[in-house]
Design a protein around this motif. Structure first.
Motif, PDB file in Angstrom:
ATOM      1  N   GLN A 155       3.988  37.878   5.855  1.00 16.36           N
ATOM      2  CA  GLN A 155       2.750  37.409   6.484  1.00 16.36           C
ATOM      3  C   GLN A 155       2.250  36.152   5.787  1.00 16.36           C
ATOM      4  OE1 GLN A 155      -0.009  40.744   6.464  1.00 16.36           O
ATOM      5  NE2 GLN A 155       0.488  41.187   8.601  1.00 16.36           N
ATOM      6  N   ALA A 156       1.526  35.351   6.526  1.00 19.15           N
ATOM      7  CA  ALA A 156       0.901  34.171   5.934  1.00 19.15           C
ATOM      8  C   ALA A 156       0.044  34.583   4.743  1.00 19.15           C
ATOM      9  CB  ALA A 156       0.048  33.456   6.977  1.00 19.15           C
ATOM     10  N   GLY A 157       0.160  33.825   3.669  1.00 18.35           N
ATOM     11  CA  GLY A 157      -0.537  34.147   2.444  1.00 18.35           C
ATOM     12  C   GLY A 157       0.293  34.971   1.474  1.00 18.35           C
ATOM     13  N   GLY A 158       1.409  35.481   1.949  1.00 20.29           N
ATOM     14  CA  GLY A 158       2.262  36.312   1.116  1.00 20.29           C
ATOM     15  C   GLY A 158       3.217  35.506   0.260  1.00 20.29           C
ATOM     16  N   SER A 159       4.108  36.224  -0.418  1.00 19.99           N
ATOM     17  CA  SER A 159       5.046  35.610  -1.362  1.00 19.99           C
ATOM     18  C   SER A 159       6.462  36.090  -1.119  1.00 19.99           C
ATOM     19  CB  SER A 159       4.645  35.953  -2.803  1.00 19.99           C
ATOM     20  OG  SER A 159       3.366  35.462  -3.120  1.00 19.99           O
ATOM     21  N   LEU A 160       7.393  35.247  -1.460  1.00 24.08           N
ATOM     22  CA  LEU A 160       8.805  35.594  -1.479  1.00 24.08           C
ATOM     23  C   LEU A 160       9.447  34.889  -2.664  1.00 24.08           C
ATOM     24  CD1 LEU A 160      10.071  35.253   2.230  1.00 24.08           C
ATOM     25  CD2 LEU A 160       9.916  37.362   0.899  1.00 24.08           C
ATOM     26  N   ARG A 161      10.526  35.493  -3.160  1.00 30.83           N
ATOM     27  CA  ARG A 161      11.294  34.864  -4.227  1.00 30.83           C
ATOM     28  C   ARG A 161      12.731  34.736  -3.759  1.00 30.83           C
ATOM     29  NH1 ARG A 161      13.481  37.215  -9.916  1.00 30.83           N
ATOM     30  NH2 ARG A 161      13.190  35.364 -11.236  1.00 30.83           N
ATOM     31  N   LEU A 162      13.183  33.513  -3.657  1.00 35.12           N
ATOM     32  CA  LEU A 162      14.567  33.257  -3.284  1.00 35.12           C
ATOM     33  C   LEU A 162      15.415  33.125  -4.539  1.00 35.12           C
ATOM     34  CD1 LEU A 162      14.149  30.586  -0.459  1.00 35.12           C
ATOM     35  CD2 LEU A 162      14.028  33.083  -0.298  1.00 35.12           C
ATOM     36  N   SER A 163      16.648  33.565  -4.437  1.00 34.58           N
ATOM     37  CA  SER A 163      17.612  33.424  -5.523  1.00 34.58           C
ATOM     38  C   SER A 163      18.869  32.749  -4.990  1.00 34.58           C
ATOM     39  CB  SER A 163      17.993  34.783  -6.101  1.00 34.58           C
ATOM     40  OG  SER A 163      16.880  35.457  -6.629  1.00 34.58           O
ATOM     41  N   CYS A 164      19.526  32.013  -5.852  1.00 30.73           N
ATOM     42  CA  CYS A 164      20.803  31.385  -5.505  1.00 30.73           C
ATOM     43  C   CYS A 164      21.731  31.577  -6.689  1.00 30.73           C
ATOM     44  CB  CYS A 164      20.623  29.918  -5.190  1.00 30.73           C
ATOM     45  SG  CYS A 164      22.172  28.996  -5.011  1.00 30.73           S
TER      46      CYS A 164
ATOM     47  N   LEU B 202      13.465  30.296  -6.422  1.00 28.53           N
ATOM     48  CA  LEU B 202      12.331  29.610  -5.820  1.00 28.53           C
ATOM     49  C   LEU B 202      11.265  30.662  -5.542  1.00 28.53           C
ATOM     50  CD1 LEU B 202      11.288  26.856  -4.791  1.00 28.53           C
ATOM     51  CD2 LEU B 202      11.979  27.596  -2.494  1.00 28.53           C
ATOM     52  N   GLN B 203      10.216  30.624  -6.335  1.00 33.15           N
ATOM     53  CA  GLN B 203       9.080  31.511  -6.114  1.00 33.15           C
ATOM     54  C   GLN B 203       8.141  30.835  -5.136  1.00 33.15           C
ATOM     55  OE1 GLN B 203       8.409  34.688  -7.330  1.00 33.15           O
ATOM     56  NE2 GLN B 203       6.690  34.618  -5.898  1.00 33.15           N
ATOM     57  N   MET B 204       7.897  31.480  -4.032  1.00 29.67           N
ATOM     58  CA  MET B 204       7.068  30.910  -2.975  1.00 29.67           C
ATOM     59  C   MET B 204       5.821  31.765  -2.799  1.00 29.67           C
ATOM     60  SD  MET B 204      10.011  29.851  -0.201  1.00 29.67           S
ATOM     61  CE  MET B 204      10.393  31.551   0.220  1.00 29.67           C
ATOM     62  N   ASN B 205       4.676  31.187  -3.079  1.00 26.52           N
ATOM     63  CA  ASN B 205       3.393  31.872  -2.945  1.00 26.52           C
ATOM     64  C   ASN B 205       2.555  31.198  -1.865  1.00 26.52           C
ATOM     65  OD1 ASN B 205       4.133  33.523  -5.133  1.00 26.52           O
ATOM     66  ND2 ASN B 205       3.215  32.099  -6.609  1.00 26.52           N
ATOM     67  N   SER B 206       1.556  31.905  -1.416  1.00 25.87           N
ATOM     68  CA  SER B 206       0.633  31.373  -0.414  1.00 25.87           C
ATOM     69  C   SER B 206       1.395  30.773   0.768  1.00 25.87           C
ATOM     70  CB  SER B 206      -0.282  30.317  -1.042  1.00 25.87           C
ATOM     71  OG  SER B 206      -1.008  30.872  -2.125  1.00 25.87           O
ATOM     72  N   LEU B 207       2.330  31.528   1.272  1.00 22.55           N
ATOM     73  CA  LEU B 207       3.188  31.016   2.334  1.00 22.55           C
ATOM     74  C   LEU B 207       2.396  30.751   3.613  1.00 22.55           C
ATOM     75  CD1 LEU B 207       6.306  33.167   1.588  1.00 22.55           C
ATOM     76  CD2 LEU B 207       6.327  30.690   1.862  1.00 22.55           C
ATOM     77  N   LYS B 208       2.816  29.706   4.287  1.00 22.83           N
ATOM     78  CA  LYS B 208       2.179  29.287   5.528  1.00 22.83           C
ATOM     79  C   LYS B 208       3.211  29.368   6.663  1.00 22.83           C
ATOM     80  CE  LYS B 208      -0.530  25.846   2.961  1.00 22.83           C
ATOM     81  NZ  LYS B 208      -0.853  24.392   2.846  1.00 22.83           N
ATOM     82  N   PRO B 209       2.761  29.480   7.888  1.00 23.13           N
ATOM     83  CA  PRO B 209       3.710  29.497   9.009  1.00 23.13           C
ATOM     84  C   PRO B 209       4.630  28.281   9.018  1.00 23.13           C
ATOM     85  CG  PRO B 209       1.566  30.232   9.763  1.00 23.13           C
ATOM     86  CD  PRO B 209       1.382  29.765   8.342  1.00 23.13           C
ATOM     87  N   GLU B 210       4.132  27.151   8.560  1.00 24.70           N
ATOM     88  CA  GLU B 210       4.957  25.941   8.546  1.00 24.70           C
ATOM     89  C   GLU B 210       6.030  25.959   7.458  1.00 24.70           C
ATOM     90  OE1 GLU B 210       1.598  26.101   8.481  1.00 24.70           O
ATOM     91  OE2 GLU B 210       0.758  24.504   7.190  1.00 24.70           O
TER      92      GLU B 210
ATOM     93  N   TRP C 178      26.681  23.292  -1.087  1.00 20.53           N
ATOM     94  CA  TRP C 178      25.583  23.941  -0.373  1.00 20.53           C
ATOM     95  C   TRP C 178      25.859  25.422  -0.189  1.00 20.53           C
ATOM     96  CZ3 TRP C 178      21.159  21.397   0.944  1.00 20.53           C
ATOM     97  CH2 TRP C 178      21.195  20.000   0.939  1.00 20.53           C
ATOM     98  N   GLY C 179      24.787  26.179  -0.203  1.00 21.19           N
ATOM     99  CA  GLY C 179      24.880  27.572   0.180  1.00 21.19           C
ATOM    100  C   GLY C 179      24.800  27.704   1.688  1.00 21.19           C
ATOM    101  N   GLN C 180      24.890  28.951   2.134  1.00 17.83           N
ATOM    102  CA  GLN C 180      24.920  29.211   3.570  1.00 17.83           C
ATOM    103  C   GLN C 180      23.525  29.309   4.177  1.00 17.83           C
ATOM    104  OE1 GLN C 180      25.165  31.534   1.314  1.00 17.83           O
ATOM    105  NE2 GLN C 180      23.809  33.157   2.045  1.00 17.83           N
ATOM    106  N   GLY C 181      22.529  29.421   3.341  1.00 21.01           N
ATOM    107  CA  GLY C 181      21.155  29.472   3.811  1.00 21.01           C
ATOM    108  C   GLY C 181      20.610  30.889   3.933  1.00 21.01           C
ATOM    109  N   THR C 182      19.313  30.996   3.781  1.00 19.40           N
ATOM    110  CA  THR C 182      18.621  32.276   3.966  1.00 19.40           C
ATOM    111  C   THR C 182      17.351  32.007   4.778  1.00 19.40           C
ATOM    112  OG1 THR C 182      17.763  34.252   2.841  1.00 19.40           O
ATOM    113  CG2 THR C 182      17.341  32.127   1.770  1.00 19.40           C
ATOM    114  N   GLN C 183      17.110  32.873   5.741  1.00 19.82           N
ATOM    115  CA  GLN C 183      15.995  32.665   6.666  1.00 19.82           C
ATOM    116  C   GLN C 183      14.683  33.153   6.053  1.00 19.82           C
ATOM    117  OE1 GLN C 183      16.068  31.423  10.110  1.00 19.82           O
ATOM    118  NE2 GLN C 183      13.880  31.365   9.640  1.00 19.82           N
ATOM    119  N   VAL C 184      13.678  32.311   6.163  1.00 21.38           N
ATOM    120  CA  VAL C 184      12.320  32.689   5.784  1.00 21.38           C
ATOM    121  C   VAL C 184      11.450  32.579   7.034  1.00 21.38           C
ATOM    122  CG1 VAL C 184      10.275  32.072   4.448  1.00 21.38           C
ATOM    123  CG2 VAL C 184      12.548  31.996   3.382  1.00 21.38           C
ATOM    124  N   THR C 185      10.809  33.669   7.373  1.00 18.33           N
ATOM    125  CA  THR C 185       9.929  33.713   8.534  1.00 18.33           C
ATOM    126  C   THR C 185       8.527  34.086   8.071  1.00 18.33           C
ATOM    127  OG1 THR C 185      11.778  34.423   9.939  1.00 18.33           O
ATOM    128  CG2 THR C 185       9.555  34.715  10.819  1.00 18.33           C
TER     129      THR C 185
END
Length: 118
Positions: free
Chosen positions: A13-22, A80-88, A108-115
């Motif tokens: 949800q908007a305002g939430g957080s995700l942590r990506l790893s590579c 990549l720690q992502m906080n305060s996520l926005k729809p954009e 390059w990696g294959q990519g991971t989807q963030v929604t």
């Protein structure tokens, strides 16, 4: 062979957080500048953040203060720690490894989807 494997994407949800790893293999990770890029539908791939082999970081203006890139050379992993996520922020996020400047090799990696739901 060289592999960059991203993980950690998903729906938040908007305002939430995700942590990506590579996780990288097949390269001398500590020598590489690592980066995260993203590509939204219909848009060009854009830089999100980079971290040099010495730990210097660089961020796109749109994510400054919200995203943090870090690396663990012992684990050959960049985060990549992502906080305060926005729809954009919704996009496919790609991991990048680059060695060199004027002339360089990169992977390059294959990519991971963030929604991000509003």
């Amino acid at each position: 062979q060289v592999q960059l494997v991203e993980s950690g994407g998903g729906l938040v949800q908007a305002g939430g957080s995700l942590r990506l790893s590579c996780a990288a293999s097949g390269i001398t990770f500590s020598l590489y500048k690592m980066g995260w890029y993203r590509q939204a539908p219909g848009k060009q791939r854009e830089l999100v953040a980079t971290i040099s082999s010495s730990g210097n970081t660089n961020y796109a203006d749109s994510v400054k203060g919200r995203f943090t890139i870090t690396r663990d050379n012992g684990k050959n992993t960049v985060y990549l720690q992502m906080n305060s996520l926005k729809p954009e922020d919704a996009a496919v996020y790609f991991c990048n490894a680059r060695l060199g400047s004027a002339t360089y090799i990169e992977y390059w990696g294959q990519g991971t989807q963030v929604t991000v739901s509003s």
